[in-house]
Design a protein around this motif. Structure first.
Motif, PDB file in Angstrom:
ATOM      1  N   ARG A 297       0.841  -1.191   0.000  1.00 34.15           N
ATOM      2  CA  ARG A 297       0.000   0.000   0.000  1.00 34.15           C
ATOM      3  C   ARG A 297       0.877   1.242   0.000  1.00 34.15           C
ATOM      4  NH1 ARG A 297      -2.146   0.898   4.466  1.00 34.15           N
ATOM      5  NH2 ARG A 297      -1.172  -0.747   5.715  1.00 34.15           N
ATOM      6  N   ALA A 298       0.470   2.243  -0.763  1.00 33.21           N
ATOM      7  CA  ALA A 298       1.276   3.466  -0.867  1.00 33.21           C
ATOM      8  C   ALA A 298       1.403   4.172   0.475  1.00 33.21           C
ATOM      9  CB  ALA A 298       0.657   4.407  -1.905  1.00 33.21           C
ATOM     10  N   GLU A 299       0.454   3.945   1.372  1.00 30.51           N
ATOM     11  CA  GLU A 299       0.529   4.569   2.688  1.00 30.51           C
ATOM     12  C   GLU A 299       1.709   4.039   3.491  1.00 30.51           C
ATOM     13  OE1 GLU A 299      -3.370   5.055   0.955  1.00 30.51           O
ATOM     14  OE2 GLU A 299      -2.152   3.250   1.328  1.00 30.51           O
ATOM     15  N   GLN A 300       2.206   2.856   3.144  1.00 34.39           N
ATOM     16  CA  GLN A 300       3.348   2.274   3.847  1.00 34.39           C
ATOM     17  C   GLN A 300       4.676   2.802   3.307  1.00 34.39           C
ATOM     18  OE1 GLN A 300       2.092  -1.725   2.676  1.00 34.39           O
ATOM     19  NE2 GLN A 300       1.903  -2.267   4.836  1.00 34.39           N
ATOM     20  N   GLY A 301       4.712   3.020   2.013  1.00 34.71           N
ATOM     21  CA  GLY A 301       5.938   3.428   1.342  1.00 34.71           C
ATOM     22  C   GLY A 301       5.816   3.138  -0.139  1.00 34.71           C
ATOM     23  N   VAL A 302       6.917   3.172  -0.844  1.00 34.47           N
ATOM     24  CA  VAL A 302       6.907   2.930  -2.286  1.00 34.47           C
ATOM     25  C   VAL A 302       6.538   1.476  -2.559  1.00 34.47           C
ATOM     26  CG1 VAL A 302       8.276   2.935  -4.398  1.00 34.47           C
ATOM     27  CG2 VAL A 302       8.628   4.722  -2.690  1.00 34.47           C
ATOM     28  N   VAL A 303       5.607   1.262  -3.489  1.00 34.65           N
ATOM     29  CA  VAL A 303       5.163  -0.066  -3.896  1.00 34.65           C
ATOM     30  C   VAL A 303       5.752  -0.366  -5.269  1.00 34.65           C
ATOM     31  CG1 VAL A 303       3.137  -1.511  -4.397  1.00 34.65           C
ATOM     32  CG2 VAL A 303       3.030   0.209  -2.574  1.00 34.65           C
ATOM     33  N   GLU A 304       6.105  -1.619  -5.510  1.00 38.44           N
ATOM     34  CA  GLU A 304       6.705  -2.002  -6.796  1.00 38.44           C
ATOM     35  C   GLU A 304       5.745  -1.673  -7.935  1.00 38.44           C
ATOM     36  OE1 GLU A 304       9.615  -2.645  -8.940  1.00 38.44           O
ATOM     37  OE2 GLU A 304       9.989  -3.561  -6.978  1.00 38.44           O
ATOM     38  N   ALA A 305       6.201  -0.843  -8.858  1.00 39.80           N
ATOM     39  CA  ALA A 305       5.341  -0.411  -9.960  1.00 39.80           C
ATOM     40  C   ALA A 305       5.325  -1.419 -11.098  1.00 39.80           C
ATOM     41  CB  ALA A 305       5.792   0.948 -10.484  1.00 39.80           C
ATOM     42  N   PHE A 306       6.420  -2.154 -11.290  1.00 36.01           N
ATOM     43  CA  PHE A 306       6.436  -3.167 -12.353  1.00 36.01           C
ATOM     44  C   PHE A 306       7.314  -4.354 -11.961  1.00 36.01           C
ATOM     45  CE2 PHE A 306       8.030  -5.044 -16.329  1.00 36.01           C
ATOM     46  CZ  PHE A 306       6.816  -5.467 -16.857  1.00 36.01           C
ATOM     47  N   GLY A 307       8.610  -4.211 -11.986  1.00 36.35           N
ATOM     48  CA  GLY A 307       9.499  -5.328 -11.688  1.00 36.35           C
ATOM     49  C   GLY A 307      10.134  -5.902 -12.937  1.00 36.35           C
ATOM     50  N   ARG A 308      10.870  -5.070 -13.643  1.00 39.34           N
ATOM     51  CA  ARG A 308      11.512  -5.480 -14.891  1.00 39.34           C
ATOM     52  C   ARG A 308      12.400  -6.716 -14.702  1.00 39.34           C
ATOM     53  NH1 ARG A 308      14.201  -3.049 -19.579  1.00 39.34           N
ATOM     54  NH2 ARG A 308      16.252  -4.001 -19.831  1.00 39.34           N
ATOM     55  N   VAL A 309      13.099  -6.789 -13.568  1.00 39.13           N
ATOM     56  CA  VAL A 309      14.027  -7.906 -13.352  1.00 39.13           C
ATOM     57  C   VAL A 309      13.296  -9.236 -13.285  1.00 39.13           C
ATOM     58  CG1 VAL A 309      15.730  -6.427 -12.237  1.00 39.13           C
ATOM     59  CG2 VAL A 309      14.033  -7.625 -10.832  1.00 39.13           C
ATOM     60  N   ILE A 310      12.017  -9.209 -12.912  1.00 40.26           N
ATOM     61  CA  ILE A 310      11.232 -10.445 -12.920  1.00 40.26           C
ATOM     62  C   ILE A 310      11.139 -10.990 -14.339  1.00 40.26           C
ATOM     63  CG2 ILE A 310       8.911 -11.385 -12.557  1.00 40.26           C
ATOM     64  CD1 ILE A 310       8.599  -9.401 -10.245  1.00 40.26           C
ATOM     65  N   VAL A 311      10.870 -10.113 -15.290  1.00 36.61           N
ATOM     66  CA  VAL A 311      10.765 -10.532 -16.688  1.00 36.61           C
ATOM     67  C   VAL A 311      12.128 -10.977 -17.212  1.00 36.61           C
ATOM     68  CG1 VAL A 311      10.039  -9.843 -18.994  1.00 36.61           C
ATOM     69  CG2 VAL A 311       8.831  -8.959 -17.003  1.00 36.61           C
ATOM     70  N   GLU A 312      13.198 -10.286 -16.810  1.00 36.39           N
ATOM     71  CA  GLU A 312      14.539 -10.701 -17.222  1.00 36.39           C
ATOM     72  C   GLU A 312      14.831 -12.127 -16.747  1.00 36.39           C
ATOM     73  OE1 GLU A 312      16.639  -6.256 -17.190  1.00 36.39           O
ATOM     74  OE2 GLU A 312      16.977  -7.641 -15.524  1.00 36.39           O
ATOM     75  N   ALA A 313      14.496 -12.415 -15.485  1.00 36.20           N
ATOM     76  CA  ALA A 313      14.724 -13.765 -14.952  1.00 36.20           C
ATOM     77  C   ALA A 313      13.890 -14.796 -15.698  1.00 36.20           C
ATOM     78  CB  ALA A 313      14.407 -13.798 -13.462  1.00 36.20           C
ATOM     79  N   MET A 314      12.643 -14.457 -15.996  1.00 36.98           N
ATOM     80  CA  MET A 314      11.800 -15.374 -16.750  1.00 36.98           C
ATOM     81  C   MET A 314      12.408 -15.674 -18.112  1.00 36.98           C
ATOM     82  SD  MET A 314       7.956 -14.010 -15.868  1.00 36.98           S
ATOM     83  CE  MET A 314       7.242 -14.209 -14.231  1.00 36.98           C
ATOM     84  N   ALA A 315      12.905 -14.629 -18.778  1.00 31.47           N
ATOM     85  CA  ALA A 315      13.512 -14.832 -20.092  1.00 31.47           C
ATOM     86  C   ALA A 315      14.725 -15.749 -20.009  1.00 31.47           C
ATOM     87  CB  ALA A 315      13.901 -13.490 -20.698  1.00 31.47           C
TER      88      ALA A 315
END
Length: 413
Positions: A297-315
């Motif tokens: 939640r944004a009220e806690q702090g910055v939330v992951e907007a995408f996660g490009r490295v996740i796609v890199e690992a999948m590739a």
């Protein structure tokens, strides 16, 4: 189409990779780009040679956040969370805008694309609005935004979000931006670049035993990325090594994470590799990618907007364990929210945010069940092609064409 792009990223991150990929792909389709970058070095080697890249002459533009902070509301994390008065805004505008307008006039573009929805960039939005020029604005963060940022977004012709989660965040906070003004263009990669063989020679360079099981984290050492959660989890993953690659927010936070790893019993199996230019090699040596962003939640702090490295690992065919937050979770799901699978197999596992035990369980599963890890990796290779940079950049091209067409109709009416 002639496009002037503006980026004020002070350090390497997803926004830099995202813009560079978009420029590369759209240049191949005939778009003519120029780029104003606060740190041109970040784009070195990633753009076509015929794309002019320049900065503005004020030295403070290289890391404008250090000189400004927030315009009105305390919305930026950590050391950026400082008030920025109206007088400070006027000073920033007086320093940057005249040179920005001179660059604009050297070769007037059809469209300006501002790569970051943040307060310092508002001086450029105001300058463009004063001239009646249309611009697009990329939104690549999920956090609490202030009124001034909402006003900035409302000036733009389109707010281009990197995920549906970003759009939902902005829609809740910015009622002054109508729904039709939002578009989505996800972060893209070249999947072929990450289709690497299983090769572990890099481990010797990192001081990791050649036969070690390797959990890889590709993320800046910054609090919201949740390395403290991951460090605790590694205490329950015996004999596995954690390799963390990426820049750091501060030495203090790195030392705190290292202390947490020591307390958990994993301190001697934790390698901080820093910024690396050989991410495909790291992925070739990894057994699991752990993505531990800890706020949902944004009220806690910055939330992951995408996660490009996740796609890199999948590739790369590496199974992924990620927290079920923000845009990162979308990579594991269809648009309707149902789980994405290939032949009934998911490319990884999602775990609750901030839950070290759940993260440890998921990591151990893939380390202890190599067939499941292999099948998850195979599914990931398929999923990664949905984020081919040629596909995601086409979405941005459609936005540019629409905005330019609207501008032409307005001029002729």
């Amino acid at each position: 189409m002639k496009i002037l792009a503006v980026d004020n990223s002070p350090a390497m991150g997803g926004s830099v990779h995202h813009l560079a990929a978009q420029i590369r792909v759209l240049s191949e389709s005939g778009a003519r780009f120029r780029l104003i970058a606060s740190n041109p070095d970040l784009f070195a080697g990633s753009l076509p040679p015929d794309v002019p890249v320049r900065t503005l002459s004020w030295p403070g533009f290289r890391d404008v956040f250090r000189h400004t902070g927030a315009l009105a509301d305390p919305v930026l994390p950590g050391p950026l969370n400082r008030p920025f008065s109206f007088l400070a805004y006027r000073r920033l505008a007086s320093i940057l805008v005249p040179e920005f307008l001179r660059v604009l006039d050297e070769d007037p573009p059809d469209l300006v694309h501002i790569n970051n929805l943040n307060l310092p960039n508002k001086v450029f939005g105001d300058a463009l609005a004063a001239r009646g020029m249309r611009f697009t604005l990329a939104a690549q963060m999920i956090r609490l935004f202030g009124r001034t940022e909402a006003a900035f977004a409302a000036q733009s012709a389109r707010v281009v979000c990197v995920s549906r989660a970003v759009r939902e965040c902005l829609t809740r906070q910015m009622p002054n931006v109508t729904p039709d003004r939002y578009a989505i263009a996800e972060n893209g990669i070249d999947p072929a670049r990450y289709a690497v063989p299983r090769e572990r020679s890099i481990l010797a360079e990192l001081g990791v035993p050649p036969d070690a099981r390797v959990v890889l984290s590709l993320a800046r050492l910054i609090e919201w990325k949740g390395h403290d959660v991951l460090a605790r989890a590694m205490g329950s993953v015996p004999d596995a090594w954690l390799v963390q690659a990426g820049g750091e927010e501060s030495r203090v936070w790195r030392e705190r994470v290292q202390a947490i790893a020591r307390d958990a019993g994993a301190g001697d199996r934790f390698v901080v590799a820093g910024i690396r230019a050989d991410v495909p090699r790291l992925l070739g040596a990894a057994d699991v990618l752990a993505h531990s962003s800890k706020y949902d939640r944004a009220e806690q702090g910055v939330v992951e907007a995408f996660g490009r490295v996740i796609v890199e690992a999948m590739a790369a065919g590496v199974p992924v364990v990620a927290t079920d937050v923000g845009g990162a979770a979308e990579i594991f799901r269809h648009d309707d929210g149902t789980p994405w699978t290939h032949d009934g197999v998911a490319p990884g596992r999602l775990v609750p945010a901030g839950n070290s035990d759940a993260m440890a369980d998921a990591i151990r599963h893939y380390l202890e069940h190599p067939d499941d890890a292999r099948r998850a990796g195979e599914a990931g290779r398929v999923r990664a092609w949905d984020y081919d940079e040629r596909v995601t950049a086409k979405k941005l091209a459609e936005v540019f064409d629409t905005v330019a067409g609207e501008g032409a109709r307005a001029t002729n009416s």
